[in-house]
Scaffold this motif. Structure first.
Motif, short mmCIF file in Angstrom:
data_model
loop_
_atom_site.label_atom_id
_atom_site.label_comp_id
_atom_site.label_asym_id
_atom_site.label_seq_id
_atom_site.Cartn_x
_atom_site.Cartn_y
_atom_site.Cartn_z
N THR A 232 14.84 -14.25 -2.72
CA THR A 232 15.27 -13.46 -3.87
C THR A 232 16.53 -14.09 -4.46
OG1 THR A 232 16.66 -11.98 -2.55
CG2 THR A 232 14.37 -11.30 -2.93
N VAL A 233 16.75 -13.86 -5.75
CA VAL A 233 18.02 -14.19 -6.39
C VAL A 233 18.48 -12.96 -7.17
CG1 VAL A 233 17.56 -16.66 -6.58
CG2 VAL A 233 16.93 -15.14 -8.46
N GLN A 234 19.79 -12.78 -7.27
CA GLN A 234 20.35 -11.64 -7.97
C GLN A 234 21.37 -12.13 -8.99
OE1 GLN A 234 22.41 -8.85 -5.47
NE2 GLN A 234 22.75 -7.37 -7.13
N VAL A 235 21.31 -11.56 -10.19
CA VAL A 235 22.24 -11.89 -11.26
C VAL A 235 22.76 -10.58 -11.84
CG1 VAL A 235 22.49 -12.97 -13.53
CG2 VAL A 235 21.08 -14.07 -11.80
N GLU A 236 24.06 -10.52 -12.12
CA GLU A 236 24.63 -9.31 -12.69
C GLU A 236 25.57 -9.65 -13.83
OE1 GLU A 236 28.63 -8.51 -10.07
OE2 GLU A 236 26.76 -7.53 -9.40
N ALA A 237 25.84 -8.65 -14.68
CA ALA A 237 26.83 -8.75 -15.75
C ALA A 237 28.02 -7.90 -15.34
CB ALA A 237 26.24 -8.27 -17.07
N PRO A 238 29.06 -8.49 -14.74
CA PRO A 238 30.15 -7.71 -14.14
C PRO A 238 30.90 -6.81 -15.12
CG PRO A 238 30.68 -10.05 -14.21
CD PRO A 238 29.25 -9.93 -14.54
N ASP A 239 31.11 -7.26 -16.35
CA ASP A 239 31.81 -6.42 -17.33
C ASP A 239 31.01 -5.15 -17.63
OD1 ASP A 239 33.76 -8.31 -17.38
OD2 ASP A 239 33.15 -9.21 -19.30
N SER A 240 29.68 -5.33 -17.77
CA SER A 240 28.82 -4.18 -18.04
C SER A 240 28.76 -3.23 -16.84
CB SER A 240 27.41 -4.66 -18.39
OG SER A 240 26.54 -3.57 -18.59
N VAL A 241 28.72 -3.81 -15.63
CA VAL A 241 28.72 -2.98 -14.42
C VAL A 241 29.99 -2.15 -14.35
CG1 VAL A 241 28.77 -3.02 -11.90
CG2 VAL A 241 27.20 -4.53 -13.13
N ALA A 242 31.13 -2.75 -14.70
CA ALA A 242 32.40 -2.04 -14.66
C ALA A 242 32.44 -0.90 -15.68
CB ALA A 242 33.55 -3.02 -14.92
N LEU A 243 31.83 -1.11 -16.84
CA LEU A 243 31.85 -0.10 -17.89
C LEU A 243 30.87 1.04 -17.65
CD1 LEU A 243 32.12 -2.29 -21.13
CD2 LEU A 243 33.79 -0.59 -20.34
N TYR A 244 29.65 0.70 -17.23
CA TYR A 244 28.58 1.70 -17.21
C TYR A 244 28.04 1.99 -15.81
CZ TYR A 244 28.59 0.21 -22.08
OH TYR A 244 28.98 -0.10 -23.35
N GLY A 245 28.57 1.30 -14.79
CA GLY A 245 27.99 1.46 -13.47
C GLY A 245 26.82 0.51 -13.29
N ARG A 246 26.42 0.34 -12.05
CA ARG A 246 25.33 -0.61 -11.77
C ARG A 246 23.98 0.00 -12.12
NH1 ARG A 246 25.57 -5.20 -9.26
NH2 ARG A 246 27.69 -4.69 -8.57
N ARG A 247 23.25 -0.72 -12.95
CA ARG A 247 21.90 -0.29 -13.36
C ARG A 247 20.96 -1.46 -13.08
NH1 ARG A 247 22.17 4.33 -16.62
NH2 ARG A 247 24.33 4.99 -17.06
N SER A 248 20.17 -1.30 -12.05
CA SER A 248 19.42 -2.42 -11.48
C SER A 248 17.95 -2.43 -11.87
CB SER A 248 19.53 -2.39 -9.94
OG SER A 248 20.89 -2.41 -9.53
N ALA A 249 17.38 -3.62 -11.84
CA ALA A 249 15.94 -3.81 -12.04
C ALA A 249 15.48 -4.97 -11.17
CB ALA A 249 15.63 -4.09 -13.51
N THR A 250 14.21 -4.94 -10.80
CA THR A 250 13.63 -5.99 -9.96
C THR A 250 12.41 -6.57 -10.64
OG1 THR A 250 14.40 -4.92 -7.92
CG2 THR A 250 12.61 -6.51 -7.71
N ILE A 251 12.28 -7.89 -10.58
CA ILE A 251 11.11 -8.59 -11.12
C ILE A 251 10.36 -9.23 -9.95
CG2 ILE A 251 10.29 -10.43 -12.64
CD1 ILE A 251 12.89 -10.09 -14.23
N GLU A 252 9.08 -8.93 -9.82
CA GLU A 252 8.23 -9.57 -8.82
C GLU A 252 7.61 -10.81 -9.46
OE1 GLU A 252 5.37 -6.90 -7.22
OE2 GLU A 252 6.86 -5.61 -6.27
N ALA A 253 8.21 -11.96 -9.21
CA ALA A 253 7.77 -13.21 -9.83
C ALA A 253 6.86 -13.96 -8.86
CB ALA A 253 8.97 -14.06 -10.22
N ARG A 254 5.60 -13.56 -8.81
CA ARG A 254 4.66 -14.12 -7.85
C ARG A 254 4.25 -15.55 -8.20
NH1 ARG A 254 2.29 -10.28 -4.46
NH2 ARG A 254 3.08 -8.17 -4.84
#
Length: 273
Positions: A232-254
Motif C-alpha cells: 500500500t501507499v498513502q498520500v495526504e494533504a497536510p494543510d487540508s487535514v489540519a483545517l478539516y480533519g482527516r477524511r480518508s479514501a482507499t483505492i483498490e488498484a488491482r
C-alpha cells in the motif's frame, strides 16, 4: 456480435487431459504474481498463463521461494500456447504454488504488454475477438506514456468484458464508455481547463458545497495476489487535514504492481479532490 455484457471467453482447465480441478486459465499482463495451475497428473508440470509470457522469474511453494524448476513457453495438448513451469520433483497436491513474472507479449513487436491502451486492446481484440483497431487507443497510449501509467494484473475470473475493462480503468484513473469513439480516456491527471458561463437570470441558483465529499488522505492498495494486496501507499494533504480533519479514501488498484505508479495515482486523485 460480441457485446460488452458478454462473459470473457477464458478457457478452463477442462481443456487439458488429466486436469485435477476445474479452474479458469489466466491471462497475465505486466510484472505480476499469480497461482500455478496443475497441468499433468503427477504434479510436476504447471501452467501460469494461457499464452506465452516474457518471463517467469520466481516460484513459491506455500509462500517460500524455491529452486528446482524450469519455465518455458510451449503448447498444451490442444496446441494452444501456454506458459509452463516444470518442477524437478512432484509437488504436494495440497501446496499453494505461485509464480512471479512478466506476462503477455505483443503479437507483432514481441514487447511485453504494459501500457493500459495495449492491454485493453489485446483483451478486446485478441481475447474477445471484437473488431477494435489498435489506433482507437492512440491518444490513451500517449497519455499513459506521458504519465508513466503501466498495468500489471491478471484476468482470472469469468466476468463480463465491461467489468474487466472497468477494473483496469479504476486502477489507473481512467474512464471507459462503450459510447465514446476512443472508448477509454485518462480521467485523472489530464490538463485542468476552467470555463466561465453566463446563466440566465430567469433561473434560480442554489450553490451548495458539502464537506462530506472532501478527501485529503488517500491510500492505494496494489500488487494483488489473489484478493490480497501485498503493498500500500498513502498520500495526504497536510494543510487540508489540519483545517478539516482527516477524511480518508482507499483505492483498490488491482492492475498496479509498482509503488511508483501507485503513488502517482494517489497524487493525481488527491489533486482532483
Amino acid at each position: 456480435m460480441t457485446s460488452y455484457l458478454d462473459i470473457l471467453p477464458l478457457r478452463k482447465t477442462s481443456a487439458w487431459l488429466g486436469y485435477r480441478e476445474l479452474r479458469t486459465i489466466p491471462h497475465r499482463f505486466g510484472e505480476c504474481s499469480g497461482e500455478l495451475l496443475p497441468y499433468d497428473a503427477v504434479g510436476r508440470v504447471f501452467a501460469w498463463a494461457d499464452h506465452a509470457c516474457a518471463s517467469i522469474t520466481a516460484v513459491y511453494v506455500n509462500g517460500v521461494a524455491v529452486s528446482g524448476w524450469l519455465a518455458s513457453n510451449g503448447q498444451d495438448n490442444g496446441g494452444n500456447p501456454v506458459a509452463f513451469v516444470e518442477f524437478s520433483q512432484p509437488q504436494d497436491s495440497g501446496a499453494t504454488l505461485t509464480a512471479t513474472g512478466t506476462g503477455k507479449l505483443h503479437a507483432t513487436t514481441g514487447a511485453a504488454l504494459t501500457n493500459p491502451a495495449d492491454v485493453i486492446h489485446d483483451i478486446l481484440a485478441n481475447v474477445c475477438g471484437m473488431a477494435v483497431a489498435a489506433t482507437v487507443f492512440d491518444d490513451l497510449r500517449a497519455d499513459c506514456d506521458r504519465l508513466g501509467i503501466v498495468s500489471a494484473g491478471s484476468l482470472t475470473e469469468a466476468v463480463t468484458i465491461q467489468s474487466a475493462i472497468s477494473a483496469i480503468c479504476s486502477s489507473h484513473g481512467l474512464a471507459f464508455s462503450a459510447g465514446m469513439a476512443d472508448l477509454v480516456r485518462v480521467y485523472l491527471g489530464g490538463t485542468l481547463q476552467y470555463s466561465a458561463h453566463t446563466i440566465d437570470s430567469r433561473y434560480e441558483l442554489d450553490p451548495d458545497c458539502d464537506a462530506d465529499d472532501l478527501v485529503n488522505d488517500i491510500t492505494v492498495s496494489f500488487s494483488y495476489l489473489g484478493d490480497e494486496p501485498q503493498e500500500t501507499v498513502q498520500v495526504e494533504a497536510p494543510d487540508s487535514v489540519a483545517l478539516y480533519g482527516r477524511r480518508s479514501a482507499t483505492i483498490e488498484a488491482r492492475w498496479i504492481g509498482s509503488s511508483r505508479v501507485a503513488a502517482a495515482l494517489a497524487v493525481r486523485t488527491l489533486e482532483r479532490y
